[in-house]
Scaffold this motif. Structure first.
Motif, PDB file in Angstrom:
ATOM      1  N   HIS A   1     -59.025  44.409  12.194  1.00 26.30           N
ATOM      2  CA  HIS A   1     -58.450  43.089  11.985  1.00 26.30           C
ATOM      3  C   HIS A   1     -59.040  42.435  10.734  1.00 26.30           C
ATOM      4  N   LEU A   2     -60.334  42.586  10.532  1.00 23.74           N
ATOM      5  CA  LEU A   2     -60.942  41.996   9.342  1.00 23.74           C
ATOM      6  C   LEU A   2     -60.406  42.634   8.069  1.00 23.74           C
ATOM      7  N   GLN A   3     -60.151  43.930   8.116  1.00 25.06           N
ATOM      8  CA  GLN A   3     -59.560  44.565   6.941  1.00 25.06           C
ATOM      9  C   GLN A   3     -58.166  44.002   6.680  1.00 25.06           C
ATOM     10  N   ALA A   4     -57.400  43.766   7.739  1.00 20.13           N
ATOM     11  CA  ALA A   4     -56.079  43.162   7.569  1.00 20.13           C
ATOM     12  C   ALA A   4     -56.206  41.752   6.992  1.00 20.13           C
ATOM     13  N   CYS A   5     -57.235  41.018   7.433  1.00 22.88           N
ATOM     14  CA  CYS A   5     -57.476  39.680   6.869  1.00 22.88           C
ATOM     15  C   CYS A   5     -57.802  39.774   5.388  1.00 22.88           C
ATOM     16  N   ARG A   6     -58.706  40.689   5.043  1.00 22.79           N
ATOM     17  CA  ARG A   6     -59.051  40.871   3.634  1.00 22.79           C
ATOM     18  C   ARG A   6     -57.825  41.215   2.809  1.00 22.79           C
ATOM     19  N   ASP A   7     -57.014  42.139   3.335  1.00 25.11           N
ATOM     20  CA  ASP A   7     -55.855  42.615   2.585  1.00 25.11           C
ATOM     21  C   ASP A   7     -54.719  41.592   2.549  1.00 25.11           C
ATOM     22  N   THR A   8     -54.796  40.590   3.405  1.00 33.73           N
ATOM     23  CA  THR A   8     -53.872  39.453   3.311  1.00 33.73           C
ATOM     24  C   THR A   8     -54.342  38.466   2.253  1.00 33.73           C
ATOM     25  N   LEU A   9     -55.637  38.135   2.288  1.00 30.67           N
ATOM     26  CA  LEU A   9     -56.160  37.067   1.444  1.00 30.67           C
ATOM     27  C   LEU A   9     -56.314  37.466  -0.016  1.00 30.67           C
ATOM     28  N   VAL A  10     -56.952  38.602  -0.267  1.00 31.38           N
ATOM     29  CA  VAL A  10     -57.336  38.928  -1.644  1.00 31.38           C
ATOM     30  C   VAL A  10     -56.141  39.040  -2.585  1.00 31.38           C
ATOM     31  N   PRO A  11     -55.040  39.740  -2.233  1.00 30.18           N
ATOM     32  CA  PRO A  11     -53.907  39.776  -3.167  1.00 30.18           C
ATOM     33  C   PRO A  11     -53.329  38.395  -3.462  1.00 30.18           C
ATOM     34  N   LEU A  12     -53.355  37.503  -2.471  1.00 26.87           N
ATOM     35  CA  LEU A  12     -52.864  36.152  -2.717  1.00 26.87           C
ATOM     36  C   LEU A  12     -53.764  35.415  -3.704  1.00 26.87           C
ATOM     37  N   LEU A  13     -55.075  35.571  -3.560  1.00 21.70           N
ATOM     38  CA  LEU A  13     -55.992  34.953  -4.509  1.00 21.70           C
ATOM     39  C   LEU A  13     -55.841  35.558  -5.902  1.00 21.70           C
ATOM     40  N   GLN A  14     -55.633  36.864  -5.947  1.00 21.41           N
ATOM     41  CA  GLN A  14     -55.462  37.524  -7.244  1.00 21.41           C
ATOM     42  C   GLN A  14     -54.211  37.041  -7.965  1.00 21.41           C
ATOM     43  N   GLY A  15     -53.255  36.526  -7.219  1.00 21.56           N
ATOM     44  CA  GLY A  15     -52.031  36.020  -7.820  1.00 21.56           C
ATOM     45  C   GLY A  15     -52.138  34.610  -8.373  1.00 21.56           C
ATOM     46  N   LEU A  16     -53.291  33.951  -8.149  1.00 22.55           N
ATOM     47  CA  LEU A  16     -53.463  32.582  -8.641  1.00 22.55           C
ATOM     48  C   LEU A  16     -54.072  32.610 -10.041  1.00 22.55           C
ATOM     49  N   PRO A  17     -53.572  31.797 -10.946  1.00 13.22           N
ATOM     50  CA  PRO A  17     -54.129  31.758 -12.300  1.00 13.22           C
ATOM     51  C   PRO A  17     -55.537  31.186 -12.307  1.00 13.22           C
ATOM     52  N   GLY A  18     -56.372  31.764 -13.170  1.00 14.89           N
ATOM     53  CA  GLY A  18     -57.720  31.246 -13.343  1.00 14.89           C
ATOM     54  C   GLY A  18     -58.745  31.734 -12.347  1.00 14.89           C
ATOM     55  N   LEU A  19     -58.376  32.667 -11.451  1.00 12.74           N
ATOM     56  CA  LEU A  19     -59.320  33.200 -10.479  1.00 12.74           C
ATOM     57  C   LEU A  19     -59.636  34.655 -10.793  1.00 12.74           C
ATOM     58  N   LYS A  20     -60.893  35.058 -10.562  1.00 13.75           N
ATOM     59  CA  LYS A  20     -61.298  36.452 -10.638  1.00 13.75           C
ATOM     60  C   LYS A  20     -61.833  36.859  -9.279  1.00 13.75           C
ATOM     61  N   VAL A  21     -61.220  37.862  -8.693  1.00 10.38           N
ATOM     62  CA  VAL A  21     -61.639  38.304  -7.368  1.00 10.38           C
ATOM     63  C   VAL A  21     -61.237  39.751  -7.184  1.00 10.38           C
ATOM     64  N   SER A  22     -62.041  40.489  -6.440  1.00  8.38           N
ATOM     65  CA  SER A  22     -61.692  41.859  -6.081  1.00  8.38           C
ATOM     66  C   SER A  22     -61.900  42.039  -4.585  1.00  8.38           C
ATOM     67  N   ALA A  23     -61.285  43.074  -4.039  1.00 15.31           N
ATOM     68  CA  ALA A  23     -61.406  43.349  -2.609  1.00 15.31           C
ATOM     69  C   ALA A  23     -62.753  44.001  -2.331  1.00 15.31           C
ATOM     70  N   ALA A  24     -63.581  43.326  -1.543  1.00 16.50           N
ATOM     71  CA  ALA A  24     -64.907  43.850  -1.240  1.00 16.50           C
ATOM     72  C   ALA A  24     -64.811  45.079  -0.340  1.00 16.50           C
ATOM     73  N   LYS A  25     -65.721  46.036  -0.554  1.00 16.12           N
ATOM     74  CA  LYS A  25     -65.772  47.213   0.300  1.00 16.12           C
ATOM     75  C   LYS A  25     -66.310  46.892   1.690  1.00 16.12           C
ATOM     76  N   GLY A  26     -67.127  45.846   1.783  1.00 15.60           N
ATOM     77  CA  GLY A  26     -67.740  45.527   3.064  1.00 15.60           C
ATOM     78  C   GLY A  26     -67.926  44.040   3.244  1.00 15.60           C
ATOM     79  N   GLY A  27     -68.283  43.652   4.470  1.00 16.21           N
ATOM     80  CA  GLY A  27     -68.525  42.250   4.778  1.00 16.21           C
ATOM     81  C   GLY A  27     -67.266  41.552   5.249  1.00 16.21           C
ATOM     82  N   MET A  28     -67.296  40.218   5.192  1.00  6.70           N
ATOM     83  CA  MET A  28     -66.189  39.419   5.703  1.00  6.70           C
ATOM     84  C   MET A  28     -65.866  38.254   4.774  1.00  6.70           C
ATOM     85  N   TYR A  29     -66.067  38.500   3.461  1.00  2.60           N
ATOM     86  CA  TYR A  29     -65.922  37.423   2.504  1.00  2.60           C
ATOM     87  C   TYR A  29     -65.128  37.847   1.278  1.00  2.60           C
TER      88      TYR A  29
END
Length: 387
Positions: free
Chosen positions: A292-320
């Protein structure tokens, strides 16, 4: 008041949360916990323990049944670990503090890899140690370790090296080769390693045989200068139960038992019964939590990556998700504005290290992934108006 205590910074995460607590319109992602309740079999075990009247002190090191269960659990994931290496603590925070108390004297040099959860640098400072921070380096939203810099920082004068991987807040995860290099170097310098591995099960790369993040327990001997801290909080949805454990060299166990006596005496028996149930039902609980946490990550990170002015990558581990906001000079001020003006609660990056100024941490452990989508919509709207 001791100067070391007077100089401690209050939690910037709490400062942001305090600005938004009690507001029903705020989507809160500031703390490192899921909003999903502890599974029913675990809750039931604690209720039954209380109903049996198990409301008294326990052994300092924990119930033998729990220590044995933890040893079996750890031995399924790593080379065999006996219960003579296991100490049960009142939460992962207590585990870390007791480990530092066991290893560090006032005036000792401690090196900590940062950004990191602020307790890990505060704990040795409370004891009067000199804490030197070794920053990870951000590259396109990923944080990486400079091994040569670590080797230069950790010398025979370094009493303790503190590492948290998978890392809170960055999601940075050590490779097996990096762990081996660090262990070899610390053997040569005589430096203790305190490894905070509470997120080892929250690992999404799929490149290890046991499904966990690489652990120092896979490569170290029982007598190495290594202490590993764990918790039931993340992998078993048990943050409020305050139950953790340490994996230690056997020679440290009795003295750690003394420290537990002087800190908390023992973990509550009903929490320990809950821990036993959690381990008994681990196959039903943890894989579902991780998926479930992986599904959460994979929901959130692409949406953040689509916002201008943000730098983010999908973490291999954790919940952030840890992301940089272009032009943000003060993470704390930004986080407070997002609470007040967008109803969005995130943790400020400068709570974790000065080098994370301009970054924000988003805990994606949400029972409903729709909350993550809604949060991104609020962030997007705020950025459009203010950046």
């Amino acid at each position: 008041m001791r100067q070391a205590i007077d100089k401690l910074e209050a939690s910037k995460i709490r400062e942001v949360a305090n600005a938004g607590m009690g507001r029903g319109d705020v989507l809160a992602f500031w703390f490192g916990e899921s909003d999903e309740v502890t599974p029913e079999p675990v809750r039931r075990a604690a209720i039954e323990s209380i109903e049996r009247g198990e409301t008294f002190y326990a052994h300092n090191l924990g119930l033998p049944e729990l220590r044995e269960a933890i040893a079996r659990y750890a031995s399924r994931l790593h080379p065999a670990i006996g219960m003579e290496r296991i100490a049960v603590t009142s939460g992962g925070v207590s585990a870390l503090m007791i480990a530092v108390q066991a290893l560090v004297d006032a005036g000792d040099e401690v090196v900590a890899v940062t950004p990191v959860w602020p307790n890990l640098t505060a704990q040795p400072a409370i004891l009067g140690a000199t804490v030197r921070c070794l920053p990870l380096q951000p590259v396109d939203g990923n944080w990486t370790l400079d091994l040569d810099a670590l080797r230069a920082a950790v010398t025979p004068a370094t009493r303790l090296l503190i590492l948290n991987a998978p890392n809170n807040p960055t999601g940075w995860t050590l490779t097996r080769a990096e762990q081996q290099a660090i262990l070899d170097h610390c053997r040569a310098t005589g430096t203790w390693i305190l490894a905070d591995e509470v997120y080892e099960r929250l690992y999404y790369a799929g490149d290890t045989a046991n499904g966990c993040a690489p652990s120092f327990l896979d490569i170290a001997t029982a007598d190495d200068r290594l202490v590993v801290a764990h918790s039931f909080s993340k992998s078993f949805l048990m943050t409020g139960w305050r139950l953790g454990w340490l994996v230690l060299p056997p020679a440290l166990l009795d003295n750690v038992g003394k420290l537990i006596e002087f800190n908390t005496s023992c973990a509550s028996v009903f929490s320990q019964r809950a821990g036993i149930a959690a381990l008994a039902h681990e196959a039903d609980i943890t894989p579902r939590v991780v998926a479930h946490l992986q599904a959460c990550r994979d929901t959130l990170v692409p949406l953040l990556q689509g916002l201008p002015g943000l730098k983010v990558s999908a973490a291999k581990g954790g919940m952030y998700a840890f992301f940089q906001v272009e032009g943000a000079a003060d993470s704390l001020a930004l986080a407070k504005r997002l609470v007040a003006e967008a109803g969005l609660g995130l943790a400020p990056g400068n709570a974790f290290a000065p080098e994370a100024q301009g970054w924000l941490r988003w805990c994606f452990a949400s029972r409903d992934t729709g909350r993550l989508v809604q949060g991104v919509e609020r962030l997007s709207g705020w950025l459009a108006k203010n950046c």
